[in-house]
Design a protein around this motif. Structure first.
Motif, PDB file in Angstrom:
ATOM      1  N   UNK A 102       0.839  -1.201   0.000  1.00 52.64           N
ATOM      2  CA  UNK A 102       0.000   0.000   0.000  1.00 52.64           C
ATOM      3  C   UNK A 102       0.874   1.251   0.000  1.00 52.64           C
ATOM      4  N   UNK A 103       1.968   1.205   0.745  1.00 52.40           N
ATOM      5  CA  UNK A 103       2.896   2.342   0.851  1.00 52.40           C
ATOM      6  C   UNK A 103       4.289   1.846   0.454  1.00 52.40           C
ATOM      7  N   UNK A 104       4.569   1.714  -0.856  1.00 52.36           N
ATOM      8  CA  UNK A 104       5.781   1.019  -1.295  1.00 52.36           C
ATOM      9  C   UNK A 104       7.086   1.761  -1.059  1.00 52.36           C
ATOM     10  N   UNK A 105       7.012   2.982  -0.536  1.00 51.22           N
ATOM     11  CA  UNK A 105       8.236   3.701  -0.192  1.00 51.22           C
ATOM     12  C   UNK A 105       8.325   4.000   1.305  1.00 51.22           C
ATOM     13  N   UNK A 106       7.418   3.419   2.089  1.00 49.89           N
ATOM     14  CA  UNK A 106       7.470   3.580   3.544  1.00 49.89           C
ATOM     15  C   UNK A 106       8.600   2.733   4.120  1.00 49.89           C
ATOM     16  N   UNK A 107       9.031   3.094   5.318  1.00 52.24           N
ATOM     17  CA  UNK A 107      10.052   2.335   6.035  1.00 52.24           C
ATOM     18  C   UNK A 107       9.383   1.341   6.975  1.00 52.24           C
ATOM     19  N   UNK A 108       9.840   0.091   6.913  1.00 55.44           N
ATOM     20  CA  UNK A 108       9.272  -0.981   7.730  1.00 55.44           C
ATOM     21  C   UNK A 108      10.187  -1.250   8.926  1.00 55.44           C
ATOM     22  N   UNK A 109       9.587  -1.348  10.111  1.00 55.28           N
ATOM     23  CA  UNK A 109      10.313  -1.675  11.337  1.00 55.28           C
ATOM     24  C   UNK A 109       9.695  -2.934  11.937  1.00 55.28           C
ATOM     25  N   UNK A 110      10.530  -3.920  12.195  1.00 52.27           N
ATOM     26  CA  UNK A 110      10.056  -5.170  12.788  1.00 52.27           C
ATOM     27  C   UNK A 110      10.033  -5.042  14.305  1.00 52.27           C
ATOM     28  N   UNK A 111       8.838  -5.140  14.888  1.00 55.21           N
ATOM     29  CA  UNK A 111       8.671  -5.121  16.338  1.00 55.21           C
ATOM     30  C   UNK A 111       8.118  -6.494  16.727  1.00 55.21           C
ATOM     31  N   UNK A 112       9.010  -7.390  17.099  1.00 52.64           N
ATOM     32  CA  UNK A 112       8.652  -8.796  17.284  1.00 52.64           C
ATOM     33  C   UNK A 112       8.055  -9.047  18.657  1.00 52.64           C
ATOM     34  N   UNK A 113       6.784  -9.439  18.686  1.00 53.69           N
ATOM     35  CA  UNK A 113       6.106  -9.757  19.944  1.00 53.69           C
ATOM     36  C   UNK A 113       5.527 -11.168  19.934  1.00 53.69           C
TER      37      UNK A 113
END
Length: 248
Positions: A102-113
């Motif tokens: 949906x937002x192909x230039x957004x930055x992804x951050x993995x917050x593992x829970x």
């Protein structure tokens, strides 16, 4: 079809805003940071595993021995698959590989829970929401409910404590500018008129009992007032048979 129905395409939203400058925390099972259709948009340095050493469903590799320092980035790796799937929907780049998000230039951050066992316990969820607020993320996405209870009932002391903890953490994040988004869930429930919960507590295995629930019982974080909760639809724009809907 999912991107087309949301108008996420070159002739629609991609021509206006592709999410550049936005940082989205995927509060989930982790994200496969080696995936070629995820890695270009990953911020591994900001990613963190919140899996605690006492978590009985965790693989040892998911536990970051540095704790809040979040220095062991390998601990954020997705061993279950769900978080990577979600990250692709949110922000897979337009790179000729796989899908575009949906937002192909957004930055992804993995917050593992959530662990390799598929459980997302309350403490880990709380810690990730607070972290999202502390780091000033733009969005935190939760396609989960906080185990071990699907419905947390305010007339039960242990569940009332869970409601309080996740409510405080969510409020902390939103007050610091985080847009908290949650999937409504996959149990086909009308959350405005819940009747039974057949899967709680879902840990330890075999502990679940069928119990009557009402509007004193809530699914978390989906039913909190500051959360944007999203049901699922199919290609014809009709509510999916499995999706929860309504809010209490």
């Amino acid at each position: 079809w999912d991107m087309r129905i949301m108008n996420a395409s070159p002739s629609a939203s991609y021509g206006v805003n592709r999410g550049a400058g936005a940082t989205v925390g995927i509060i989930d099972t982790g994200v496969d940071f080696t995936h070629p259709d995820i890695a270009p948009n990953m911020d591994l340095g900001l990613s963190c595993s919140f899996i605690t050493p006492g978590n009985p469903t965790a693989d040892p590799s998911e536990i970051d021995p540095t704790g809040p320092a979040c220095a062991t980035k390998s601990a954020t790796q997705d061993l279950f698959g769900h978080g990577t799937h979600v990250a692709g929907i949110v922000g897979a780049p337009i790179n000729g590989i796989g899908v575009a998000g949906v937002a192909p230039e957004a930055t992804i951050v993995s917050l593992k829970v959530c662990t390799a066992g598929g459980f997302c316990f309350t403490q880990e969820v709380v810690d990730a929401l607070i972290y999202a607020g502390d780091k000033g993320l733009d969005v935190a996405n939760l396609s989960l409910f906080a185990d071990p209870f699907l419905f947390n009932c305010r007339n039960e002391a242990d569940q009332r404590a869970i409601v309080k903890a996740i409510s405080r953490a969510t409020r902390y994040a939103t007050q610091r500018g985080v847009v908290v988004v949650a999937a409504a869930g996959n149990e086909s429930n009308d959350l405005a008129h819940p009747e039974t919960d057949e899967i709680s507590p879902d840990f330890p295995p075999g502990a679940a009992v069928t119990r009557d629930v009402g509007n004193q019982c809530v699914v978390l974080p989906q039913e909190l007032p500051s959360v944007a909760t999203v049901s699922a639809i199919g290609p014809q724009g009709i509510l999916s048979f499995y999706s929860n809907y309504g809010l209490g």
